[in-house]
Design a protein around this motif. Structure first.
Motif, short mmCIF file in Angstrom:
data_model
loop_
_atom_site.label_atom_id
_atom_site.label_comp_id
_atom_site.label_asym_id
_atom_site.label_seq_id
_atom_site.Cartn_x
_atom_site.Cartn_y
_atom_site.Cartn_z
N LEU A 56 0.87 -1.17 0.00
CA LEU A 56 0.00 0.00 0.00
C LEU A 56 0.90 1.22 0.00
N ILE A 57 0.64 2.15 -0.93
CA ILE A 57 1.43 3.37 -1.03
C ILE A 57 0.50 4.55 -0.75
N LEU A 58 0.88 5.37 0.23
CA LEU A 58 0.16 6.61 0.54
C LEU A 58 1.05 7.75 0.09
N VAL A 59 0.59 8.53 -0.88
CA VAL A 59 1.44 9.57 -1.46
C VAL A 59 0.76 10.94 -1.37
N ASP A 60 1.53 11.91 -0.91
CA ASP A 60 1.08 13.30 -0.83
C ASP A 60 1.14 13.91 -2.22
N ILE A 61 0.33 14.95 -2.44
CA ILE A 61 0.34 15.63 -3.74
C ILE A 61 1.40 16.72 -3.77
N ASN A 62 1.37 17.60 -2.79
CA ASN A 62 2.24 18.79 -2.81
C ASN A 62 3.57 18.52 -2.12
N MET A 63 4.58 18.27 -2.95
CA MET A 63 5.94 18.05 -2.45
C MET A 63 6.90 18.77 -3.39
N PRO A 64 8.05 19.20 -2.89
CA PRO A 64 9.02 19.86 -3.77
C PRO A 64 9.70 18.85 -4.70
N PHE A 71 5.02 11.71 -9.47
CA PHE A 71 5.27 10.35 -9.00
C PHE A 71 4.37 9.36 -9.74
N LEU A 72 3.08 9.68 -9.83
CA LEU A 72 2.14 8.78 -10.50
C LEU A 72 2.49 8.62 -11.98
N SER A 73 2.88 9.70 -12.62
CA SER A 73 3.24 9.65 -14.04
C SER A 73 4.44 8.74 -14.27
N GLN A 74 5.38 8.74 -13.35
CA GLN A 74 6.55 7.87 -13.49
C GLN A 74 6.27 6.46 -12.99
N ILE A 86 -2.46 2.24 -4.45
CA ILE A 86 -2.00 3.61 -4.19
C ILE A 86 -3.18 4.46 -3.77
N ILE A 87 -2.97 5.23 -2.71
CA ILE A 87 -3.96 6.17 -2.23
C ILE A 87 -3.30 7.53 -2.14
N MET A 88 -3.95 8.52 -2.71
CA MET A 88 -3.47 9.90 -2.59
C MET A 88 -3.87 10.39 -1.21
N LEU A 89 -2.93 10.95 -0.49
CA LEU A 89 -3.18 11.47 0.86
C LEU A 89 -2.73 12.92 0.86
N GLN A 96 -10.85 19.24 -8.16
CA GLN A 96 -10.10 18.86 -9.35
C GLN A 96 -8.97 17.89 -9.04
N ASP A 97 -8.37 18.00 -7.85
CA ASP A 97 -7.34 17.03 -7.45
C ASP A 97 -7.97 15.64 -7.31
N ARG A 98 -9.13 15.60 -6.70
CA ARG A 98 -9.83 14.33 -6.52
C ARG A 98 -10.16 13.71 -7.89
N GLN A 99 -10.62 14.55 -8.81
CA GLN A 99 -10.94 14.07 -10.16
C GLN A 99 -9.68 13.62 -10.90
N LYS A 100 -8.61 14.38 -10.77
CA LYS A 100 -7.37 14.04 -11.46
C LYS A 100 -6.83 12.68 -10.99
N SER A 101 -7.01 12.38 -9.71
CA SER A 101 -6.53 11.09 -9.19
C SER A 101 -7.24 9.92 -9.87
N LYS A 102 -8.46 10.15 -10.35
CA LYS A 102 -9.23 9.10 -11.03
C LYS A 102 -8.72 8.82 -12.43
N GLU A 103 -7.87 9.70 -12.94
CA GLU A 103 -7.29 9.50 -14.27
C GLU A 103 -6.23 8.39 -14.26
N PHE A 104 -5.78 8.02 -13.07
CA PHE A 104 -4.78 6.97 -12.93
C PHE A 104 -5.49 5.70 -12.46
N PRO A 105 -5.61 4.70 -13.31
CA PRO A 105 -6.39 3.51 -12.95
C PRO A 105 -5.84 2.74 -11.75
N PHE A 106 -4.58 2.91 -11.44
CA PHE A 106 -3.99 2.19 -10.32
C PHE A 106 -4.13 2.93 -9.00
N VAL A 107 -4.75 4.11 -9.00
CA VAL A 107 -4.99 4.85 -7.76
C VAL A 107 -6.34 4.39 -7.19
N SER A 108 -6.31 3.87 -5.97
CA SER A 108 -7.51 3.32 -5.34
C SER A 108 -8.40 4.37 -4.70
#
Length: 124
Positions: A56-64, A71-74, A86-89, A96-108
């Motif tokens: 299980l991967i928990l990944v933040d959106i806003n990081m330098p 991260f998701l693109s790579q 993978i869960i966006m945390l 729009q962030d919530r919607q964008k996360s749905k563009e990645f099929p591997f994001v739960s």
């Protein structure tokens, strides 16, 4: 028996990682939790072919440097070899962030910080 062999926390805030790690340990979700302050390091770690299978991967959106979207693109390149959940945390409440996360099929899913037992349970 644990639901996950490994949980990976990716967040540039060490305090968030500490709090999330304590919650995860309390819930007995995994025998091993590892944290990364930089998404690039997490990607390198996930390239290991001998890595645990139920991750299980928990990944933040806003990081330098590399943010959660980068991260998701790579991660797409690893997806065929990996079958992680993978869960966006994020502290973002932007729809729009919530919607964008749905563009990645591997994001739960998408969880707004702070992480809680109840929020995590909905994805396990």
């Amino acid at each position: 028996m644990y639901p996950f062999d490994l949980i990976v926390l990716i967040d540039d805030d060490p305090i968030n990682n500490l709090i999330n790690k304590r919650l995860i340990n309390k819930l007995n979700l995994t025998p091993k939790t590892i944290e990364f302050l930089e998404a690039e390091q997490a990607l390198e770690y996930l390239k290991n072919p001998d890595l645990e299978k139920k991750v299980l991967i928990l990944v933040d959106i806003n990081m330098p440097v590399m943010n959660g979207w980068d991260f998701l693109s790579q991660y797409v390149e690893l997806e065929n070899e990996r079958n992680d959940r993978i869960i966006m945390l994020s502290s973002s409440i932007d729809f729009q962030d919530r919607q964008k996360s749905k563009e990645f099929p591997f994001v739960s899913g998408f969880i707004e910080k702070p992480l809680t037992h109840e929020k995590l349970e909905t994805f396990i």
